[in-house]
Design an enzyme around this catalytic site. Structure first.
Site, PDB file in Angstrom:
ATOM      1  N   PHE A  34      -9.629 -18.089 -32.497  1.00  0.00           N
ATOM      2  CA  PHE A  34      -9.619 -18.156 -33.953  1.00  0.00           C
ATOM      3  C   PHE A  34      -8.207 -18.431 -34.478  1.00  0.00           C
ATOM      4  O   PHE A  34      -7.256 -17.750 -34.085  1.00  0.00           O
ATOM      5  CB  PHE A  34     -10.133 -16.822 -34.520  1.00  0.00           C
ATOM      6  CG  PHE A  34     -10.304 -16.811 -36.005  1.00  0.00           C
ATOM      7  CD1 PHE A  34     -11.369 -17.454 -36.598  1.00  0.00           C
ATOM      8  CD2 PHE A  34      -9.392 -16.148 -36.815  1.00  0.00           C
ATOM      9  CE1 PHE A  34     -11.535 -17.448 -37.977  1.00  0.00           C
ATOM     10  CE2 PHE A  34      -9.549 -16.128 -38.194  1.00  0.00           C
ATOM     11  CZ  PHE A  34     -10.616 -16.788 -38.775  1.00  0.00           C
ATOM     12  N   SER A 102      -9.886 -15.244 -26.500  1.00  0.00           N
ATOM     13  CA  SER A 102     -10.089 -14.509 -27.737  1.00  0.00           C
ATOM     14  C   SER A 102     -11.460 -14.815 -28.338  1.00  0.00           C
ATOM     15  O   SER A 102     -12.479 -14.538 -27.720  1.00  0.00           O
ATOM     16  CB  SER A 102      -8.950 -14.823 -28.707  1.00  0.00           C
ATOM     17  OG  SER A 102      -8.920 -13.901 -29.769  1.00  0.00           O
ATOM     18  N   MET A 103     -11.531 -15.426 -29.538  1.00  0.00           N
ATOM     19  CA  MET A 103     -12.834 -15.800 -30.074  1.00  0.00           C
ATOM     20  C   MET A 103     -13.536 -16.783 -29.157  1.00  0.00           C
ATOM     21  O   MET A 103     -14.766 -16.780 -29.053  1.00  0.00           O
ATOM     22  CB  MET A 103     -12.704 -16.405 -31.475  1.00  0.00           C
ATOM     23  CG  MET A 103     -14.068 -16.756 -32.091  1.00  0.00           C
ATOM     24  SD  MET A 103     -13.988 -17.449 -33.758  1.00  0.00           S
ATOM     25  CE  MET A 103     -13.478 -19.142 -33.403  1.00  0.00           C
ATOM     26  N   ASP A 203      -1.490  -6.344 -25.932  1.00  0.00           N
ATOM     27  CA  ASP A 203      -2.087  -7.408 -26.733  1.00  0.00           C
ATOM     28  C   ASP A 203      -2.046  -6.939 -28.178  1.00  0.00           C
ATOM     29  O   ASP A 203      -2.635  -5.920 -28.526  1.00  0.00           O
ATOM     30  CB  ASP A 203      -3.532  -7.641 -26.265  1.00  0.00           C
ATOM     31  CG  ASP A 203      -4.233  -8.782 -26.985  1.00  0.00           C
ATOM     32  OD1 ASP A 203      -3.868  -9.077 -28.136  1.00  0.00           O
ATOM     33  OD2 ASP A 203      -5.178  -9.351 -26.403  1.00  0.00           O
ATOM     34  N   HIS A 233      -1.242 -11.683 -26.144  1.00  0.00           N
ATOM     35  CA  HIS A 233      -2.603 -12.157 -26.396  1.00  0.00           C
ATOM     36  C   HIS A 233      -2.858 -13.573 -25.886  1.00  0.00           C
ATOM     37  O   HIS A 233      -3.848 -13.824 -25.191  1.00  0.00           O
ATOM     38  CB  HIS A 233      -2.906 -12.094 -27.898  1.00  0.00           C
ATOM     39  CG  HIS A 233      -4.293 -12.508 -28.235  1.00  0.00           C
ATOM     40  ND1 HIS A 233      -5.406 -11.820 -27.791  1.00  0.00           N
ATOM     41  CD2 HIS A 233      -4.767 -13.560 -28.969  1.00  0.00           C
ATOM     42  CE1 HIS A 233      -6.507 -12.421 -28.233  1.00  0.00           C
ATOM     43  NE2 HIS A 233      -6.138 -13.469 -28.938  1.00  0.00           N
TER      44      HIS A 233
END
Length: 258
Positions: A34, A102-103, A203, A233
């Site tokens: 994202f 992530s997303m 993160d 991250h």
């Protein structure tokens, strides 16, 4: 509101070279996160492409343009882009492995839940599926009052690295992403494909709440967790990127062996 994407944020496509992969065409779909772009996945995709895998890194709608553009898109748009890319890969390759950051990790987990044995393996890097942040509960109201929050991009330990993400976090868009979590969590038991789970212990974007939900939720009996101690991250561009590249290449070779 939209602008032309920068070159590094454009989608990546690498043709399969079956002569390097035992005569079989193996596809790999990688999804960015994202507010990010294909730039965060490009080195990983290029590494796998050099090994002979057919690689696609799509640019999710609203990404690589402006955060205001992203605020006009929703989870269904991003999932639709990933699903379309997967279907195209599946049509041209013997097997397909999916991966995401992530997303992007949530998107490929959704794909694995929906497509079952069409997915040969799943690779996720710091996937987001839950959070301890209390302000998330205020998003249904806040998204109508303010358009964005400060950026979540560029959480990278390695100096001088830029993931080409946005300077702001659009609230209507992120609320849509968070709204997709309950259904995916409920469907995690449908995921039986082998899972390679990468996690950065430090993160600053995705906290530790997602990990036990995912690892305890999937039905897969083939789960490998790899820690990334020197990365934040965006680990695909960070100090542990070589670990991600090497471990994922070995994983793909193993799960696509007929």
């Amino acid at each position: 509101m939209s602008t032309s994407p920068a070159p590094q944020t454009e989608p990546l496509t690498v043709a399969a070279r079956p002569e390097l992969t035992g005569g079989r065409r193996i596809g790999v779909l990688l999804s960015h996160g994202f507010t990010g772009s294909p730039a965060s996945m490009r080195p990983w995709g290029e590494h796998l492409g050099a090994l002979g895998y057919g690689v696609v890194v799509p640019r999710l709608p609203g990404h690589g343009t402006t955060w205001q553009d992203l605020n006009t898109h929703r989870f269904a748009d991003w999932y639709g882009e990933v699903a379309t890319a997967f279907d195209a890969l599946r049509a041209e390759h013997d097997e397909v492995v999916v991966g995401g950051l992530s997303m992007g990790g949530a998107l490929v987990l959704r794909l694995a839940a929906d497509r079952g044995d069409q997915v040969a393996g799943v690779m996720v890097v710091n996937p987001a599926l839950a959070t301890k942040r209390l302000d998330v509960k205020l998003l249904p109201v806040l998204k109508h009052l303010v358009p964005s929050f400060p950026a979540i991009a560029n959480d990278i330990k390695k100096p001088g690295v830029d993931e080409s993400g946005y300077s702001r976090t659009p609230l209507k868009a992120i609320h849509s992403f968070i709204g997709s979590w309950p259904a995916l969590i409920a469907d995690l038991p449908r995921i039986k494909a082998p899972l390679l789970y990468f996690r950065s212990p430090e993160d600053h974007v995705v906290d530790g709440k997602s990990e036990p939900i995912i690892l305890d939720g999937v039905s897969s009996t083939d789960v490998t967790r790899v820690e990334l101690p020197e990365s934040y991250h965006v680990a695909t561009l960070d100090n542990d990127a070589p670990t991600i590249f090497g471990e994922s290449a070995a994983f793909i070779a193993r799960v696509t062996t007929s």
